[in-house]
Design an enzyme around this catalytic site. Sequence first.
Site, short mmCIF file in Angstrom:
data_model
loop_
_atom_site.label_atom_id
_atom_site.label_comp_id
_atom_site.label_asym_id
_atom_site.label_seq_id
_atom_site.Cartn_x
_atom_site.Cartn_y
_atom_site.Cartn_z
N HIS A 1 0.84 -1.17 0.15
CA HIS A 1 0.02 0.03 -0.02
C HIS A 1 1.10 1.17 0.06
O HIS A 1 2.14 1.00 0.10
CB HIS A 1 -0.99 -0.01 1.03
CG HIS A 1 -0.29 0.06 2.61
ND1 HIS A 1 -0.07 -1.03 3.28
CD2 HIS A 1 0.41 1.15 3.17
CE1 HIS A 1 0.66 -0.56 4.52
NE2 HIS A 1 0.85 0.60 4.14
P1 TYD Z 1 -1.21 -2.43 7.55
O1 TYD Z 1 -0.86 -1.03 7.62
O2 TYD Z 1 -1.76 -3.02 6.11
O3 TYD Z 1 0.01 -3.35 7.83
P2 TYD Z 1 1.38 -3.71 7.06
O4 TYD Z 1 1.85 -2.27 6.62
O5 TYD Z 1 2.42 -4.19 8.18
O6 TYD Z 1 1.38 -4.58 6.31
O7 TYD Z 1 -2.25 -2.98 8.40
C1 TYD Z 1 -2.68 -4.46 8.67
C2 TYD Z 1 -4.13 -4.40 9.50
O8 TYD Z 1 -3.84 -3.74 10.97
C3 TYD Z 1 -5.26 -3.31 9.11
O9 TYD Z 1 -6.50 -4.23 8.96
C4 TYD Z 1 -5.31 -2.22 9.60
C5 TYD Z 1 -4.70 -2.60 10.86
N1 TYD Z 1 -3.99 -1.51 11.65
C6 TYD Z 1 -4.50 -0.83 12.57
O10 TYD Z 1 -5.45 -1.04 13.08
N2 TYD Z 1 -3.70 0.26 13.22
C7 TYD Z 1 -2.49 0.55 12.61
O11 TYD Z 1 -1.97 1.56 13.40
C8 TYD Z 1 -1.97 -0.12 11.58
C9 TYD Z 1 -0.43 0.02 11.10
C10 TYD Z 1 -2.53 -1.22 11.05
#
Ligand code: TYD
Length: 143
Positions: free
Chosen positions: A58
Amino acid sequence: MPVPLKVKRCAHIELKQVVDEKDGVLSIAEGSKEVPFEIARVYYIYGLSYPKAQRGLHAHKELEQVILCINGSFKLMLDDGENRQYLYLTDPNHGIYLGPKIWHTMFEFSSDCIILVLASDRYDEADYIRGYDQFIDYTKSLR
Ligand code: TYD
Protein backbone atom coordinates in the site's frame (compact mmCIF):
# COMPACT_ATOMS: atom_id res chain seq x y z
CA MET A 1 27.89 3.79 3.42
CA PRO A 2 24.20 3.06 2.73
CA VAL A 3 23.17 2.63 -0.91
CA PRO A 4 22.02 5.96 -2.44
CA LEU A 5 18.23 6.22 -2.72
CA LYS A 6 16.85 6.90 -6.17
CA VAL A 7 13.24 6.85 -4.95
CA LYS A 8 11.81 10.31 -4.28
CA ARG A 9 10.48 11.36 -0.86
CA CYS A 10 12.60 8.71 0.93
CA ALA A 11 15.78 9.00 2.98
CA HIS A 12 18.18 7.05 5.12
CA ILE A 13 17.79 7.72 8.86
CA GLU A 14 20.59 7.17 11.33
CA LEU A 15 19.49 6.98 14.97
CA LYS A 16 21.54 8.31 17.85
CA GLN A 17 23.54 5.41 19.22
CA VAL A 18 24.98 5.03 22.70
CA VAL A 19 27.34 2.08 23.09
CA ASP A 20 27.69 0.98 26.70
CA GLU A 21 30.40 -1.50 25.88
CA LYS A 22 29.65 -4.81 27.66
CA ASP A 23 26.27 -3.47 28.86
CA GLY A 24 24.74 -3.17 25.42
CA VAL A 25 23.71 -0.49 22.96
CA LEU A 26 20.95 2.13 22.92
CA SER A 27 19.42 3.40 19.69
CA ILE A 28 17.43 6.59 20.16
CA ALA A 29 14.83 8.21 17.91
CA GLU A 30 13.42 11.60 18.89
CA GLY A 31 10.65 13.36 16.98
CA SER A 32 11.82 16.26 14.82
CA LYS A 33 15.41 15.24 15.48
CA GLU A 34 16.61 11.89 14.10
CA VAL A 35 13.03 11.37 12.86
CA PRO A 36 11.89 14.26 10.61
CA PHE A 37 8.39 14.56 12.11
CA GLU A 38 6.66 14.44 15.49
CA ILE A 39 5.94 10.79 16.28
CA ALA A 40 2.22 10.17 16.78
CA ARG A 41 2.18 6.37 16.61
CA VAL A 42 4.51 3.42 17.08
CA TYR A 43 3.82 -0.12 15.94
CA TYR A 44 5.91 -3.20 15.46
CA ILE A 45 5.62 -6.33 13.38
CA TYR A 46 6.87 -9.75 14.45
CA GLY A 47 5.92 -13.44 14.18
CA LEU A 48 7.24 -13.47 10.62
CA SER A 49 8.11 -17.17 10.39
CA TYR A 50 6.02 -17.86 7.24
CA PRO A 51 8.65 -17.81 4.44
CA LYS A 52 6.32 -16.21 1.89
CA ALA A 53 4.93 -13.55 4.25
CA GLN A 54 4.42 -10.14 2.65
CA ARG A 55 3.46 -6.87 4.30
CA GLY A 56 2.81 -3.37 3.11
CA LEU A 57 1.37 -3.49 -0.43
CA HIS A 58 0.00 0.00 0.00
CA ALA A 59 0.89 3.69 -0.04
CA HIS A 60 -0.28 6.55 2.14
CA LYS A 61 -1.59 9.86 0.86
CA GLU A 62 -0.23 11.97 3.71
CA LEU A 63 1.37 9.75 6.35
CA GLU A 64 5.13 9.82 6.90
CA GLN A 65 6.86 6.83 8.45
CA VAL A 66 10.28 5.58 9.48
CA ILE A 67 10.73 1.82 9.10
CA LEU A 68 13.46 0.07 11.09
CA CYS A 69 14.57 -3.54 11.26
CA ILE A 70 15.38 -3.86 14.95
CA ASN A 71 16.05 -7.61 14.83
CA GLY A 72 16.88 -10.02 12.01
CA SER A 73 16.51 -8.85 8.41
CA PHE A 74 14.03 -8.26 5.59
CA LYS A 75 13.73 -6.68 2.16
CA LEU A 76 11.90 -3.43 1.56
CA MET A 77 10.66 -2.37 -1.86
CA LEU A 78 10.00 1.34 -2.41
CA ASP A 79 8.18 2.84 -5.40
CA ASP A 80 7.46 6.55 -5.87
CA GLY A 81 5.33 5.98 -8.98
CA GLU A 82 8.31 6.41 -11.32
CA ASN A 83 11.31 4.82 -9.61
CA ARG A 84 11.51 1.52 -7.80
CA GLN A 85 14.23 0.33 -5.43
CA TYR A 86 14.91 -2.72 -3.26
CA LEU A 87 16.72 -2.41 0.06
CA TYR A 88 17.98 -5.04 2.50
CA LEU A 89 17.49 -3.93 6.09
CA THR A 90 19.58 -5.51 8.86
CA ASP A 91 20.84 -2.66 11.04
CA PRO A 92 18.76 -1.73 14.13
CA ASN A 93 20.31 1.73 14.19
CA HIS A 94 19.45 2.52 10.59
CA GLY A 95 15.94 3.25 9.30
CA ILE A 96 14.29 4.34 6.09
CA TYR A 97 12.10 7.44 5.96
CA LEU A 98 9.07 7.07 3.71
CA GLY A 99 7.40 10.33 2.85
CA PRO A 100 3.84 10.46 1.55
CA LYS A 101 2.85 8.57 -1.62
CA ILE A 102 5.39 5.74 -1.49
CA TRP A 103 4.14 2.32 -2.53
CA HIS A 104 6.02 -0.20 -0.38
CA THR A 105 6.20 -3.91 0.28
CA MET A 106 8.16 -5.89 2.86
CA PHE A 107 9.18 -9.51 2.32
CA GLU A 108 11.90 -12.17 2.78
CA PHE A 109 11.81 -11.76 6.53
CA SER A 110 14.19 -13.74 8.69
CA SER A 111 12.10 -15.72 11.20
CA ASP A 112 13.46 -13.57 14.05
CA CYS A 113 12.68 -10.32 12.23
CA ILE A 114 11.12 -7.46 14.18
CA ILE A 115 10.12 -4.32 12.31
CA LEU A 116 9.58 -1.09 14.19
CA VAL A 117 7.56 1.66 12.53
CA LEU A 118 7.35 5.28 13.70
CA ALA A 119 4.46 7.19 12.13
CA SER A 120 3.56 10.86 11.88
CA ASP A 121 -0.15 10.37 12.57
CA ARG A 122 -2.68 8.06 14.13
CA TYR A 123 -4.17 5.18 12.16
CA ASP A 124 -6.58 6.32 9.45
CA GLU A 125 -7.77 3.81 6.85
CA ALA A 126 -8.86 6.73 4.62
CA ASP A 127 -5.19 7.67 4.17
CA TYR A 128 -4.36 4.27 2.59
CA ILE A 129 -4.13 3.53 -1.12
CA ARG A 130 -4.34 -0.26 -1.29
CA GLY A 131 -4.25 -0.85 -5.06
CA TYR A 132 -1.12 -0.30 -7.18
CA ASP A 133 -3.05 0.93 -10.25
CA GLN A 134 -4.95 3.35 -8.04
CA PHE A 135 -1.60 4.53 -6.61
CA ILE A 136 -0.19 5.19 -10.10
CA ASP A 137 -3.36 7.10 -11.09
CA TYR A 138 -3.13 9.11 -7.87
CA THR A 139 0.54 10.09 -8.37
CA LYS A 140 -0.13 10.98 -12.04
CA SER A 141 -3.09 13.17 -11.03
CA LEU A 142 -0.74 15.19 -8.78
CA ARG A 143 1.93 15.85 -11.47
P1 TYD B 1 -1.30 -2.54 7.45
O1 TYD B 1 -0.98 -1.10 7.63
O2 TYD B 1 -1.79 -2.98 6.10
O3 TYD B 1 -0.02 -3.41 7.83
P2 TYD B 1 1.42 -3.53 7.11
O4 TYD B 1 1.81 -2.22 6.54
O5 TYD B 1 2.33 -3.98 8.19
O6 TYD B 1 1.30 -4.61 6.08
O7 TYD B 1 -2.34 -2.97 8.57
C1 TYD B 1 -2.74 -4.30 8.76
C2 TYD B 1 -4.05 -4.29 9.54
O8 TYD B 1 -3.87 -3.73 10.84
C3 TYD B 1 -5.16 -3.47 8.87
O9 TYD B 1 -6.37 -4.20 9.04
C4 TYD B 1 -5.23 -2.21 9.67
C5 TYD B 1 -4.71 -2.59 11.03
N1 TYD B 1 -3.94 -1.51 11.67
C6 TYD B 1 -4.50 -0.78 12.68
O10 TYD B 1 -5.65 -1.01 13.11
N2 TYD B 1 -3.78 0.23 13.26
C7 TYD B 1 -2.52 0.52 12.85
O11 TYD B 1 -1.87 1.45 13.39
C8 TYD B 1 -1.94 -0.24 11.78
C9 TYD B 1 -0.55 0.03 11.27
C10 TYD B 1 -2.69 -1.26 11.22
